[in-house]
Write a protein that holds these residues in place. Structure first.
Motif, mmCIF file in Angstrom:
data_model
loop_
_atom_site.group_PDB
_atom_site.id
_atom_site.type_symbol
_atom_site.label_atom_id
_atom_site.label_comp_id
_atom_site.label_asym_id
_atom_site.label_seq_id
_atom_site.Cartn_x
_atom_site.Cartn_y
_atom_site.Cartn_z
ATOM 1 N N LEU A 38 0.845 -1.190 0.000
ATOM 2 C CA LEU A 38 0.000 0.000 0.000
ATOM 3 C C LEU A 38 0.881 1.241 0.000
ATOM 4 O O LEU A 38 1.934 1.271 0.644
ATOM 5 C CB LEU A 38 -0.887 -0.021 1.244
ATOM 6 C CG LEU A 38 -2.074 0.931 1.327
ATOM 7 C CD1 LEU A 38 -3.046 0.699 0.173
ATOM 8 C CD2 LEU A 38 -2.803 0.739 2.661
ATOM 9 N N GLU A 39 0.433 2.261 -0.718
ATOM 10 C CA GLU A 39 1.150 3.528 -0.706
ATOM 11 C C GLU A 39 1.154 4.111 0.705
ATOM 12 O O GLU A 39 0.170 3.978 1.442
ATOM 13 C CB GLU A 39 0.493 4.521 -1.668
ATOM 14 C CG GLU A 39 0.494 4.094 -3.120
ATOM 15 C CD GLU A 39 -0.743 3.327 -3.540
ATOM 16 O OE1 GLU A 39 -1.218 3.514 -4.669
ATOM 17 O OE2 GLU A 39 -1.256 2.514 -2.721
ATOM 18 N N LYS A 40 2.242 4.750 1.080
ATOM 19 C CA LYS A 40 2.406 5.219 2.457
ATOM 20 C C LYS A 40 1.293 6.163 2.905
ATOM 21 O O LYS A 40 0.768 5.997 4.022
ATOM 22 C CB LYS A 40 3.772 5.895 2.629
ATOM 23 C CG LYS A 40 4.094 6.228 4.078
ATOM 24 C CD LYS A 40 5.536 6.692 4.238
ATOM 25 C CE LYS A 40 5.864 6.928 5.701
ATOM 26 N NZ LYS A 40 7.292 7.308 5.884
ATOM 27 N N PRO A 41 0.902 7.163 2.109
ATOM 28 C CA PRO A 41 -0.173 8.060 2.578
ATOM 29 C C PRO A 41 -1.478 7.321 2.879
ATOM 30 O O PRO A 41 -2.172 7.635 3.863
ATOM 31 C CB PRO A 41 -0.347 9.044 1.410
ATOM 32 C CG PRO A 41 0.957 9.010 0.694
ATOM 33 C CD PRO A 41 1.430 7.606 0.802
ATOM 34 N N ILE A 42 -1.805 6.325 2.039
ATOM 35 C CA ILE A 42 -3.031 5.558 2.266
ATOM 36 C C ILE A 42 -2.864 4.672 3.499
ATOM 37 O O ILE A 42 -3.785 4.511 4.299
ATOM 38 C CB ILE A 42 -3.373 4.707 1.025
ATOM 39 C CG1 ILE A 42 -3.551 5.615 -0.205
ATOM 40 C CG2 ILE A 42 -4.644 3.890 1.258
ATOM 41 C CD1 ILE A 42 -3.789 4.855 -1.491
ATOM 42 N N ASN A 43 -1.665 4.123 3.649
ATOM 43 C CA ASN A 43 -1.381 3.273 4.802
ATOM 44 C C ASN A 43 -1.559 4.028 6.114
ATOM 45 O O ASN A 43 -2.084 3.495 7.093
ATOM 46 C CB ASN A 43 0.051 2.729 4.687
ATOM 47 C CG ASN A 43 0.440 1.826 5.834
ATOM 48 O OD1 ASN A 43 1.185 2.223 6.724
ATOM 49 N ND2 ASN A 43 -0.060 0.607 5.820
ATOM 50 N N ILE A 44 -1.148 5.287 6.117
ATOM 51 C CA ILE A 44 -1.275 6.115 7.323
ATOM 52 C C ILE A 44 -2.747 6.347 7.663
ATOM 53 O O ILE A 44 -3.157 6.246 8.820
ATOM 54 C CB ILE A 44 -0.543 7.460 7.130
ATOM 55 C CG1 ILE A 44 0.971 7.216 7.043
ATOM 56 C CG2 ILE A 44 -0.868 8.421 8.272
ATOM 57 C CD1 ILE A 44 1.766 8.443 6.648
#
Length: 614
Positions: free
Chosen positions: A530-536
């Motif tokens: 998952l892309e980091k911004p979405i993961n956050i």
């Protein structure tokens, strides 16, 4: 300079006989997962090779204190601290076994002080701020790394910098040993190798002298470089007025290896096995590090390499091989350009495995398309053997023999003949080997979890799944660079650190009867990229609340968790949809097992051996 003493210790002897103090003026613990995993990989490879020889980890420089058997560590605290954390993890994993008591005594020892009181002292005690409290919390945590931070929080100890590094290192070691050596028998074997075969030289003197020795070691190096022995052998075969010329040529070998931090002995082994047919009393085709000089002394090898009659020709052959070797280690193909498959192999093998360079150096002169095809098939072959945890001893013997075959194919001057012979090699060696390994692979993937292999290998596997689905979705045939995928975050769909509400929901769900949360959260079926911004944003929420975030991912393997996209009939999208499975609001052990099976079926499409087509 004061008296200097040195002693060779095994790990068990060292922590049995000595108390190590890391003074507060020393650099704090800085090792990251990369260095810890590299050490774990190296030790694992030694065990899997079946070798009973000693594994030398270098020198440790210490200074005795006023207390008997107590030493200040001047150089080597990163290694000592890591091995001490390994002892702590092993003690926790051997709970209830006889080994637990032995390990306890290697971690801390009680003794009578000068006042007649009973004192307990850690066998390794870091004196920089709060480090001792962290070590103590690790020991008290028993067998759950998750409880370490809770203990420290209760004691009001912050965790950052070196303290966080120590906690992370312990967690990495604990999980690595727990999931790779689950049976007591295999863990005993690991401990036996660690305690008896891992050795170092301890140099002991006063602080001022120790610091001088440390400075000298770092300025000048220690003793002869292994390559110097070979150089001296070659010097005996050149005229006096050619010494300078040979010396300058030799630097073209040693300097690049040193600059790229490659081990000269390892390179020499690979050079010999890639370029010559190896004969020995074991009939295994292998040159060990301690056999290199003997190899050059044998009459048949002097003739084969011709280094006595033409030393400069021989040296230039090594120079060329060094150049090829270093290009391969950087993910380049045999044209010197970035290569997708070589880059993939680097991500799969990491720094702990390098035997494949033997057959790649042997086949380096193949035409580019044939070499690239070999790399693609080699990636699949290595995947099979990494996931099934096949002994490196078997691979080393095979690769040395196969190098002879590939060298002959590579030296052919007819392209059509090379192509036919390469396809035969791939069929006879790679395809037959992977077919025989298929039941093991299926079983290993069915049971695969976050800690089955090193994290970089798990990341590689998830990246290949994600890349394959994206390529199929877009109708692409040629893979792009895997870097875009391996740089993504690994998302635990069932959160790695759940809140109590979510944990209770899992426990009470009927589909999860007799299922352990800790076991299912690490299963391959519960992992996605998952892309980091979405993961956050997704954070540690319930699946039903996170799946709308997954839908925003540009990677279809992840976004399809929520729903499949349907575009047209018999399109690349609808075709890959037949291989995927969306999920509703439920995310239980049942769904995780189903997704693990789905990934298992995808693996058959991704890692397969194929001949080179016309």
């Amino acid at each position: 300079m004061s008296k200097i003493e040195n002693h060779k210790f095994t790990i068990e002897e060292a922590f049995n006989d000595c108390f190590y103090i890391v003074p507060d003026y020393q650099r704090e613990y800085v090792w990251s997962d990369k260095e810890v995993n590299k050490l774990l990989d190296d030790l694992n490879n030694e065990i899997e090779s079946g070798s009973a020889s000693e594994y030398f980890i270098g020198t440790i420089l210490v200074s005795p204190t006023q207390h008997k058997k107590q030493y200040d560590v001047i150089d080597g605290q990163q290694r000592l601290t890591t091995f001490f954390l390994m002892l702590c993890a092993l003690k926790a994993l051997f709970k209830g076994e006889p080994q637990e008591a032995i390990l306890s005594n290697l971690i801390s020892t009680s003794f009578t002080d000068s006042d007649g009181e009973i004192s307990t002292s850690l066998k390794l005690n870091p004196k920089y701020e709060n480090a001792e409290e962290v070590i103590t919390a690790i020991i008290k945590s028993g067998n759950q790394p998750e409880t370490i931070k809770a203990l420290l929080n209760a004691a009001g100890v912050s965790q950052f910098g070196a303290l966080e590094n120590i906690i992370n290192a312990y967690t990495t070691i604990y999980q690595y040993l727990k999931y790779n050596y689950q049976e007591t028998g295999t863990l005993k074997k690991y401990w036996g190798n660690l305690s008896n075969n891992v050795v170092f030289i301890q140099i002991s003197t006063d602080v001022s002298s120790a610091l001088k020795i440390f400075e000298t070691i770092n300025e000048r190096g220690v003793g002869l470089n292994p390559m110097d022995l070979l150089k001296n052998l070659l010097f005996t075969n050149v005229k006096l007025d050619e010494f300078t010329k040979l010396k300058n040529e030799w630097k073209k070998i040693t300097n690049p290896l040193e600059e790229n931090k490659e081990k000269p002995l390892r390179f020499l082994r690979y050079f010999l096995m890639a370029n010559y047919t190896i004969s020995n009393h074991r009939s295994d085709g292998i040159v060990r590090e301690d056999e290199i000089y003997d190899w050059f002394s044998k009459k048949e090898n002097i003739t084969a390499s011709n280094y006595q009659k033409e030393p400069f020709v021989f040296v230039r052959k090594i120079i060329k091989t060094v150049s090829n070797f270093l290009l391969l280690t950087k993910g380049k193909g045999n044209d010197g350009e970035d290569n997708v498959y070589m880059n993939n192999i680097r991500k799969l093998t990491g720094g702990g495995f390098s035997l494949h360079y033997v057959i790649l150096l042997a086949s380096y002169n193949l035409p580019k398309d044939l070499f690239d095809h070999l790399l693609k098939q080699l990636e699949t072959f290595l995947f099979y053997f990494m996931v099934t945890r096949t002994s490196t001893k078997i691979l080393e013997r095979n690769f040395s023999d196969w190098a002879d075959e590939l060298r002959a194919i590579s030296n052919s001057t007819d392209y059509a003949t090379q192509k036919v012979q390469l396809n035969e090699f791939i069929s006879n060696r790679f395809e037959k080997s992977t077919i025989s390994k298929q039941p093991e692979l299926i079983d290993a993937l069915r049971r695969y979890h976050f800690y089955s292999l090193q994290q970089y290998r798990t990341r590689y596997i998830l990246a290949k799944f994600t890349q394959h689905v994206n390529m199929a979705y877009k109708g692409l045939l040629s893979p792009d660079n895997l870097n875009d995928y391996t740089n993504l975050e690994i998302e635990h769909i069932l959160p790695n650190t759940p809140n109590q509400e979510l944990l209770n929901d899992f426990i009470l769900h009927p589909d999860n009867k007799d299922k352990e949360y800790q076991q299912y959260k690490v299963k391959l079926g519960n992992l996605t990229l998952l892309e980091k911004p979405i993961n956050i944003v997704a954070s540690r929420d319930f699946f039903k609340n996170k799946k709308s975030q997954y839908k925003m991912s540009k990677y279809y393997l992840t976004s399809s968790l929520d729903a499949l996209n349907n575009v047209g009939e018999n399109t690349s999208i609808t075709r890959i949809n037949t291989k995927l499975k969306p999920f509703n609001d439920e995310w239980t052990a049942k769904q995780i097992d189903e997704r693990q099976e789905m990934l298992l079926e995808l693996a058959a499409d991704i890692w397969k051996i194929e001949p080179l087509q016309d």
